[in-house]
Design an enzyme around this catalytic site. Sequence first.
Site, PDB file in Angstrom:
ATOM      1  N   LYS A 182     -25.583  -0.054  -8.451  1.00  0.00           N
ATOM      2  CA  LYS A 182     -25.786  -0.417  -7.112  1.00  0.00           C
ATOM      3  C   LYS A 182     -27.001   0.250  -6.202  1.00  0.00           C
ATOM      4  O   LYS A 182     -27.307   1.251  -6.826  1.00  0.00           O
ATOM      5  CB  LYS A 182     -24.301   0.168  -6.383  1.00  0.00           C
ATOM      6  CG  LYS A 182     -23.684  -0.868  -4.863  1.00  0.00           C
ATOM      7  CD  LYS A 182     -23.050  -1.800  -5.257  1.00  0.00           C
ATOM      8  CE  LYS A 182     -22.856  -2.535  -4.071  1.00  0.00           C
ATOM      9  NZ  LYS A 182     -21.849  -3.597  -4.431  1.00  0.00           N
TER      10      LYS A 182
ATOM     11  N   ASP B 275     -24.945  -7.829  -1.284  1.00  0.00           N
ATOM     12  CA  ASP B 275     -23.805  -7.088  -1.014  1.00  0.00           C
ATOM     13  C   ASP B 275     -23.919  -7.165   0.727  1.00  0.00           C
ATOM     14  O   ASP B 275     -24.759  -8.112   1.295  1.00  0.00           O
ATOM     15  CB  ASP B 275     -23.735  -5.579  -1.250  1.00  0.00           C
ATOM     16  CG  ASP B 275     -22.396  -5.103  -0.918  1.00  0.00           C
ATOM     17  OD1 ASP B 275     -21.360  -5.379  -1.742  1.00  0.00           O
ATOM     18  OD2 ASP B 275     -22.320  -4.185  -0.219  1.00  0.00           O
TER      19      ASP B 275
END
Length: 446
Positions: free
Chosen positions: A126, A166
């Site tokens: 991430k 995201d």
Amino acid sequence: MSAYTDRIFETVVAKNPAEPEFHQAVKEVLESLAPVLEKNPQYEAAKILERITEPERVIMFRVPWFNDKGEVEVNRGFRIEFNSAIGPYKGGLRFHPTVYLGILKFLAFEQVLKNSLTTLPMGGGKGGSDFDPKGKSDNEVMRFCQSFMTELQRHIGPDTDVPAGDIGVGGREIGYMFGQYKRIRNEFTGILTGKGLGWGGSLIRPEATGYGSVYFAEEMLKTRGETFEGKTCVVSGSGNVAQYTVQKLTQLGGKCVTLSDSSGTIYDPDGIDAEKLAFVMDLKNVKRGRIKEYADKFGCEYREGEKPWSVACECAFPSATQNEIGLEDAKTLLANGCYVISEGANMPCVPEAVDLFVEKRILYGPGKAANAGGVATSGLEMSQNSMRLAWSSEEVDAKLNAIMVAVHEQCVKAAEMCGDPGNYVVGANVAGFVKVADAMLDQGLV
Ligand code: NDP
């Protein structure tokens, strides 16, 4: 928790101070693993928990860029390459002012287990930045993305690490970053997913997280012989995940009555139909306005500063951000008849809320299972890029649906194996963990 997991948790807290979201995500997983660790002493012997809670690599960098006034701005960029036991690192980039190491470690850790559940060969990562795209011009966003990718490009690659979107990173940002990568590396390869359809993107990728969260809830409902027909649903957020959650729920006969953003909630008791959703998509994706404008346009209620959880419903789809359902919200949802919760967002419920949902045996689908459709379809985008071909939307949607059915089945089976049938938290954590842990054992001391 056992003595082993207690010790691991204490170490994680000590080694990662002031990162409460990461502690929260690790603790929830550790709490689920006791039966597996007991039956499989090889995990403790090989120190799998010590290793799986430590990222393989953490990259942190400066991102300088010019704003429209010609002034220099400086943000911080990150990429957490958490675990590559079962495939290249894969996971989104978040651009939001709240981004810091603790948020990204929690998201990357969750991503490792989520990607394992998808049945596809993807490790977990991430990244992102504390950059806030809100209120910035397209040119400012482009200059930021170019600067961000100028550093990130040396760490990623189609077989190494493949980021996606995201919060705050949608098609526009992916486009600017892809362009910069191509320019620096002189390579046209699938180094990002969520790309535009004309240049390597997959049909259904934008829809995938929302659709997948609804498909997961549909599977949970099937265990009770029910469907969405006639059910009232509340959805939080109004971004990518929320929009396509509403679309699929409406197609399947549900009635969505709320959407929100960080300023407030709209409550439309008549339901958000296709035409109203088109307005939301234009408002949020093109005009980049506030959800309040929906209430102004359609004459419904707007609740400034409120979340949707006090609205009576059978099904709730938290699709905005972490810890958006507190304990009081959870009690209110249950008191008003809610018995299906599918987490489109990552870790949207505080631990006490999760405990309550599990205790009450409602159909509670945790994010690492329920929102796995997004990354799964990113995996399908990677496959299409590697083969240099594109599947039809029907093909991708069918594959997404099959994956969500498989994710659900793995959760059900793992929960039963642990003697806790119907507990999707235990099911998701155990099923996701075992595959990664076994791969780590096979690969020696990595
Ligand atoms: P978007 O940026 O498209 O939308 C985010 C939405 O959530 C916006 O409506 C935003 O409102 C709201 N929001 C963000 N932060 C807060 C906050 N602190 N308080 C209240 N509202 C907030 O993001 P996505 O839809 O892509 O992501 C939503 C969630 O889904 C995240 O948890 C993400 O990690 C998760 N997720 C996303 C995937 C994807 O494929 N995109 C895949 C799997 C999970 P505002 O505009 O006011 O900030």
